[in-house]
Design a protein around this motif. Structure first.
Motif, PDB file in Angstrom:
ATOM      1  N   LEU A 107       0.821  -1.216   0.000  1.00 58.68           N
ATOM      2  CA  LEU A 107       0.000   0.000   0.000  1.00 58.68           C
ATOM      3  C   LEU A 107       0.854   1.264   0.000  1.00 58.68           C
ATOM      4  O   LEU A 107       0.330   2.364  -0.180  1.00 58.68           O
ATOM      5  N   LYS A 108       2.173   1.109   0.233  1.00 57.50           N
ATOM      6  CA  LYS A 108       3.091   2.239   0.324  1.00 57.50           C
ATOM      7  C   LYS A 108       2.597   3.260   1.370  1.00 57.50           C
ATOM      8  O   LYS A 108       2.368   4.445   1.064  1.00 57.50           O
ATOM      9  N   PRO A 109       2.410   2.820   2.617  1.00 56.34           N
ATOM     10  CA  PRO A 109       1.889   3.711   3.650  1.00 56.34           C
ATOM     11  C   PRO A 109       2.905   4.767   4.065  1.00 56.34           C
ATOM     12  O   PRO A 109       4.113   4.613   3.853  1.00 56.34           O
ATOM     13  N   ASP A 110       2.395   5.834   4.665  1.00 50.42           N
ATOM     14  CA  ASP A 110       3.260   6.897   5.164  1.00 50.42           C
ATOM     15  C   ASP A 110       3.823   6.563   6.542  1.00 50.42           C
ATOM     16  O   ASP A 110       4.881   7.069   6.921  1.00 50.42           O
ATOM     17  N   VAL A 111       3.120   5.726   7.293  1.00 52.27           N
ATOM     18  CA  VAL A 111       3.573   5.301   8.611  1.00 52.27           C
ATOM     19  C   VAL A 111       2.857   3.998   8.952  1.00 52.27           C
ATOM     20  O   VAL A 111       1.721   3.766   8.529  1.00 52.27           O
ATOM     21  N   ILE A 112       3.533   3.124   9.703  1.00 55.02           N
ATOM     22  CA  ILE A 112       2.944   1.858  10.140  1.00 55.02           C
ATOM     23  C   ILE A 112       2.926   1.819  11.652  1.00 55.02           C
ATOM     24  O   ILE A 112       3.959   2.062  12.304  1.00 55.02           O
ATOM     25  N   LEU A 113       1.779   1.513  12.226  1.00 57.95           N
ATOM     26  CA  LEU A 113       1.629   1.374  13.672  1.00 57.95           C
ATOM     27  C   LEU A 113       1.571  -0.110  14.014  1.00 57.95           C
ATOM     28  O   LEU A 113       0.732  -0.843  13.491  1.00 57.95           O
ATOM     29  N   THR A 114       2.465  -0.570  14.885  1.00 59.49           N
ATOM     30  CA  THR A 114       2.470  -1.973  15.303  1.00 59.49           C
ATOM     31  C   THR A 114       2.061  -2.073  16.770  1.00 59.49           C
ATOM     32  O   THR A 114       2.196  -1.118  17.525  1.00 59.49           O
ATOM     33  N   GLY A 115       1.581  -3.264  17.160  1.00 56.28           N
ATOM     34  CA  GLY A 115       1.048  -3.406  18.505  1.00 56.28           C
ATOM     35  C   GLY A 115       1.763  -4.413  19.381  1.00 56.28           C
ATOM     36  O   GLY A 115       1.322  -4.681  20.493  1.00 56.28           O
ATOM     37  N   SER A 116       2.871  -4.994  18.902  1.00 51.60           N
ATOM     38  CA  SER A 116       3.577  -5.981  19.714  1.00 51.60           C
ATOM     39  C   SER A 116       5.019  -6.094  19.245  1.00 51.60           C
ATOM     40  O   SER A 116       5.388  -5.601  18.174  1.00 51.60           O
ATOM     41  N   THR A 117       5.817  -6.777  20.037  1.00 42.69           N
ATOM     42  CA  THR A 117       7.225  -6.984  19.696  1.00 42.69           C
ATOM     43  C   THR A 117       7.375  -7.778  18.407  1.00 42.69           C
ATOM     44  O   THR A 117       8.173  -7.423  17.536  1.00 42.69           O
ATOM     45  N   ILE A 118       6.609  -8.844  18.273  1.00 47.40           N
ATOM     46  CA  ILE A 118       6.743  -9.716  17.104  1.00 47.40           C
ATOM     47  C   ILE A 118       6.308  -8.992  15.828  1.00 47.40           C
ATOM     48  O   ILE A 118       6.915  -9.153  14.764  1.00 47.40           O
ATOM     49  N   GLU A 119       5.263  -8.174  15.921  1.00 52.58           N
ATOM     50  CA  GLU A 119       4.821  -7.407  14.759  1.00 52.58           C
ATOM     51  C   GLU A 119       5.884  -6.398  14.340  1.00 52.58           C
ATOM     52  O   GLU A 119       6.175  -6.232  13.153  1.00 52.58           O
ATOM     53  N   THR A 120       6.458  -5.713  15.331  1.00 54.38           N
ATOM     54  CA  THR A 120       7.485  -4.711  15.047  1.00 54.38           C
ATOM     55  C   THR A 120       8.697  -5.349  14.382  1.00 54.38           C
ATOM     56  O   THR A 120       9.244  -4.815  13.410  1.00 54.38           O
ATOM     57  N   ALA A 121       9.114  -6.509  14.881  1.00 55.80           N
ATOM     58  CA  ALA A 121      10.264  -7.208  14.299  1.00 55.80           C
ATOM     59  C   ALA A 121       9.991  -7.574  12.845  1.00 55.80           C
ATOM     60  O   ALA A 121      10.863  -7.426  11.977  1.00 55.80           O
ATOM     61  N   ALA A 122       8.785  -8.034  12.572  1.00 51.33           N
ATOM     62  CA  ALA A 122       8.438  -8.445  11.211  1.00 51.33           C
ATOM     63  C   ALA A 122       8.430  -7.260  10.255  1.00 51.33           C
ATOM     64  O   ALA A 122       8.914  -7.356   9.123  1.00 51.33           O
ATOM     65  N   VAL A 123       7.888  -6.136  10.704  1.00 49.24           N
ATOM     66  CA  VAL A 123       7.825  -4.954   9.844  1.00 49.24           C
ATOM     67  C   VAL A 123       9.224  -4.393   9.587  1.00 49.24           C
ATOM     68  O   VAL A 123       9.584  -4.066   8.447  1.00 49.24           O
ATOM     69  N   LEU A 124      10.036  -4.291  10.639  1.00 47.15           N
ATOM     70  CA  LEU A 124      11.371  -3.719  10.484  1.00 47.15           C
ATOM     71  C   LEU A 124      12.294  -4.639   9.687  1.00 47.15           C
ATOM     72  O   LEU A 124      13.271  -4.174   9.102  1.00 47.15           O
ATOM     73  N   ALA A 125      11.982  -5.933   9.653  1.00 48.68           N
ATOM     74  CA  ALA A 125      12.758  -6.843   8.809  1.00 48.68           C
ATOM     75  C   ALA A 125      12.425  -6.635   7.339  1.00 48.68           C
ATOM     76  O   ALA A 125      13.220  -6.989   6.462  1.00 48.68           O
ATOM     77  N   ALA A 126      11.256  -6.046   7.081  1.00 47.83           N
ATOM     78  CA  ALA A 126      10.791  -5.878   5.705  1.00 47.83           C
ATOM     79  C   ALA A 126      11.035  -4.479   5.151  1.00 47.83           C
ATOM     80  O   ALA A 126      11.036  -4.292   3.929  1.00 47.83           O
ATOM     81  N   THR A 127      11.215  -3.480   6.016  1.00 47.20           N
ATOM     82  CA  THR A 127      11.440  -2.116   5.530  1.00 47.20           C
ATOM     83  C   THR A 127      12.352  -1.338   6.462  1.00 47.20           C
ATOM     84  O   THR A 127      12.234  -1.436   7.686  1.00 47.20           O
ATOM     85  N   LYS A 128      13.257  -0.586   5.870  1.00 53.35           N
ATOM     86  CA  LYS A 128      14.134   0.296   6.624  1.00 53.35           C
ATOM     87  C   LYS A 128      13.864   1.754   6.280  1.00 53.35           C
ATOM     88  O   LYS A 128      14.609   2.649   6.697  1.00 53.35           O
ATOM     89  N   THR A 129      12.804   1.990   5.522  1.00 54.94           N
ATOM     90  CA  THR A 129      12.506   3.348   5.080  1.00 54.94           C
ATOM     91  C   THR A 129      11.156   3.867   5.565  1.00 54.94           C
ATOM     92  O   THR A 129      11.026   5.049   5.891  1.00 54.94           O
ATOM     93  N   ILE A 130      10.140   3.017   5.620  1.00 56.80           N
ATOM     94  CA  ILE A 130       8.819   3.468   6.071  1.00 56.80           C
ATOM     95  C   ILE A 130       8.849   3.672   7.584  1.00 56.80           C
ATOM     96  O   ILE A 130       9.266   2.781   8.329  1.00 56.80           O
ATOM     97  N   PRO A 131       8.423   4.823   8.078  1.00 61.04           N
ATOM     98  CA  PRO A 131       8.402   5.063   9.523  1.00 61.04           C
ATOM     99  C   PRO A 131       7.502   4.068  10.254  1.00 61.04           C
ATOM    100  O   PRO A 131       6.407   3.754   9.779  1.00 61.04           O
ATOM    101  N   VAL A 132       7.979   3.578  11.391  1.00 61.35           N
ATOM    102  CA  VAL A 132       7.248   2.600  12.193  1.00 61.35           C
ATOM    103  C   VAL A 132       7.118   3.136  13.617  1.00 61.35           C
ATOM    104  O   VAL A 132       8.104   3.552  14.227  1.00 61.35           O
ATOM    105  N   VAL A 133       5.886   3.122  14.136  1.00 57.85           N
ATOM    106  CA  VAL A 133       5.631   3.500  15.530  1.00 57.85           C
ATOM    107  C   VAL A 133       5.104   2.264  16.243  1.00 57.85           C
ATOM    108  O   VAL A 133       4.037   1.758  15.896  1.00 57.85           O
TER     109      VAL A 133
END
Length: 279
Positions: A107-133
């Motif tokens: 979807l090419k989001p402007d920011v991704i909000l995650t709700g747990s450690t495992i979700e955050t790890a998965a997102v950060l493993a997939a992108t180093k450019t999209i902001p993650v909160v």
């Protein structure tokens, strides 16, 4: 990392909403133009079976997303007007997580909000450019999400209210509640608990050695294994349990929230605050 950057190590519900809203609003404001709809993406372990369930998560005054949307509205960001909220469910399943993350990235989001450690790890493993909160994460420094709590760097920022020493404190609380407890089972999923469970287990084992209590790890890898793991502690000598709750155990809470008879089962559920929902 451009934009607002922080990692909060202790924050109440009101503080979480204020800081999360400021962070997300800061990211979606970067490069905003009147003719472009910004995209805020979010992952949840809760099932999104229909539009009614989805709207309930967003519109509820007691939900994390509901409060976030309300806070963004106060800052001039209105869902459906100048930003779109995209939700994807992992259903608490590791195999579904990778698919949900990819759906959000597409979807090419402007920011991704995650709700747990495992979700955050998965997102950060997939992108180093999209902001993650991340709304909550255990050991964000040790997991490599941020460089430090004071200076996150990278493309991630967010909140944590847990430390490794809390494991020992949970055991102390159990001993206060059940002074004659002989053994304590530690329920966790090695695949989704920080450091395979060792993040909290080390301090639990240190406290157990000092107090003479036997600590017995009870790892589970699927919901069907939870009942058997709990039953191991339903017989004498008197036992208690600590559940190192993350997205997996949180999404299967009904299975372990009612232990067999005669089993003391205190639980320590880690979240931004004790009143924050898991989704």
């Amino acid at each position: 990392m451009t934009g607002r950057s922080f990692v909060s190590s202790a924050v109440n519900r009101r503080g979480f909403i204020r800081l999360a809203t400021a962070s997300v609003a800061g990211w979606i404001a970067l490069g905003a133009t009147p003719d472009r709809m910004r995209i805020v993406a979010s992952l949840t372990a809760l099932p999104l079976d229909d539009e009614l369930t989805r709207r309930g998560m967003i519109d509820s005054a007691s939900s994390r997303l509901g409060n976030l949307v309300a806070g963004l509205r106060q800052r001039g960001w209105v869902e459906g007007v100048n930003f779109r909220l995209e939700l994807r469910s992992t259903f608490g399943a590791p195999d579904r997580l990778k698919m949900a993350v990819q759906e959000l990235l597409d979807l090419k989001p402007d920011v991704i909000l995650t709700g747990s450690t495992i979700e955050t790890a998965a997102v950060l493993a997939a992108t180093k450019t999209i902001p993650v909160v991340f709304a909550t994460a255990n050991d964000p420094v040790g997991n490599g999400f941020v460089e430090s709590l004071a200076h996150p760097r990278g493309n991630a920022t967010g909140f944590t209210n847990s430390s490794a020493e809390m494991g020992g404190k949970w055991l102390q609380l159990i001993r206060e509640a059940v002074p004659d407890v002989a053994r304590v089972g530690i329920l966790f999923n090695p695949a989704t608990t920080p450091r395979g469970g060792r993040f909290f287990l080390e301090s639990i084992e240190q406290e157990a050695a000092a107090s003479g209590v036997s600590v017995i790890p009870a790892p589970v890898n699927a919901p069907a294994e939870i009942d058997d793991a709990v039953k191991r502690f339903s017989e004498l000598p008197k036992a208690a349990m600590v559940a190192l709750v993350d997205s997996f155990l949180g999404s299967t809470a009904r299975r372990w929230s009612r232990p067999p008879p005669n089993t003391a089962c205190p639980r320590s559920i880690r979240s931004i605050t004790s009143s924050m929902p898991a989704g």
